[in-house]
Design an enzyme around this catalytic site. Structure first.
Site, PDB file in Angstrom:
ATOM      1  N   LYS A 148      42.744  52.459  79.558  1.00 20.75           N
ATOM      2  CA  LYS A 148      41.281  52.571  79.576  1.00 20.75           C
ATOM      3  C   LYS A 148      40.654  51.617  80.601  1.00 20.75           C
ATOM      4  CE  LYS A 148      39.717  54.391  75.112  1.00 20.75           C
ATOM      5  NZ  LYS A 148      38.876  54.135  73.933  1.00 20.75           N
ATOM      6  N   HIS A 206      29.098  46.446  66.562  1.00 22.43           N
ATOM      7  CA  HIS A 206      30.405  46.183  65.934  1.00 22.43           C
ATOM      8  C   HIS A 206      30.246  45.150  64.804  1.00 22.43           C
ATOM      9  CE1 HIS A 206      32.267  47.296  70.051  1.00 22.43           C
ATOM     10  NE2 HIS A 206      32.630  48.242  69.207  1.00 22.43           N
ATOM     11  N   SER A 224      29.592  49.633  73.781  1.00 18.86           N
ATOM     12  CA  SER A 224      30.172  48.755  74.803  1.00 18.86           C
ATOM     13  C   SER A 224      29.962  49.354  76.198  1.00 18.86           C
ATOM     14  CB  SER A 224      31.671  48.559  74.562  1.00 18.86           C
ATOM     15  OG  SER A 224      31.887  47.974  73.318  1.00 18.86           O
ATOM     16  N   ARG A 268      27.175  56.103  64.745  1.00 20.32           N
ATOM     17  CA  ARG A 268      25.806  55.844  65.207  1.00 20.32           C
ATOM     18  C   ARG A 268      25.016  57.135  65.245  1.00 20.32           C
ATOM     19  NH1 ARG A 268      28.235  53.281  70.481  1.00 20.32           N
ATOM     20  NH2 ARG A 268      29.311  55.220  70.085  1.00 20.32           N
TER      21      ARG A 268
END
Ligand code: PNS
Length: 163
Positions: free
Chosen positions: A43, A19, A130, A92
């Site tokens: 979430k 990030h 994450s 990514r």
């Protein structure tokens, strides 16, 4: 001319070096970058919104080009409320693409004035997310090279570990 502002939205649960890499790149392109932390209880985040914001604040080293906020609801609405002309997202690997593509087209449909800009992370961060950080740490692995120091410390505290 008015500042060119970008919104960098995400869950940031927790913030990673990936990030921060995207944030650094975005700060080179835009006059200001607003990090928007999604308050998303659905979430079931590991860190509360306040903890996630605090970890980001302690990891961005007072970067004058960066502001920090939280939002719920639509990202495009938050983008508009902070005066952003663009949403920044990191890419990514190709597996990110499908979801990002879908979100981008939906966001464009919701608000054609807010563009999405994708920035690619550096090679060393390609495998950091994450979710992977949390899983590896939970299973006893070390994650110090994947997250900023404040975050590694917070994970140790959360899981009651000393390393
Ligand atoms: O860090 P994440 O979890 O990949 O970020 C996802 C995020 C926050 C960008 C996305 O879930 C989002 O935009 N949520 C807000 C709700 C919304 O605007 N949904 C429509 C986008 S298709």
């Amino acid at each position: 001319m008015s500042d060119r502002i970008a919104l960098y939205p995400g869950s940031f649960d927790p913030v990673t070096r990936g990030h921060l890499d995207i944030l650094d790149r975005a700060s080179l392109i835009f006059d200001r970058v607003v990090i928007g932390v999604l308050q998303n209880p659905a979430k079931s985040p590991l860190f509360t919104t306040e903890e996630r914001v605090d970890l980001i604040r302690r990891s961005i080293d007072g970067n004058a080009h960066v502001d920090l906020g939280t939002f719920d609801g639509l990202t495009v609405d938050y983008a508009q409320s902070v005066g952003a002309i663009a949403i920044v997202r990191g890419l990514r690997v190709t597996s990110d693409f499908e979801n990002e593509f879908q979100m981008t087209l939906m966001n464009r449909r919701l608000n054609p004035d807010v563009h999405t800009v994708f920035l690619m992370t550096s090679f060393s961060n390609v495998f950091i997310s994450s979710s992977i950080v949390k899983e590896v740490f939970r299973l006893g692995g070390t994650i110090d090279d994947a997250v900023p120091p404040a975050c590694a410390e917070a994970l140790r505290r959360k899981f009651g570990r000393d390393r």
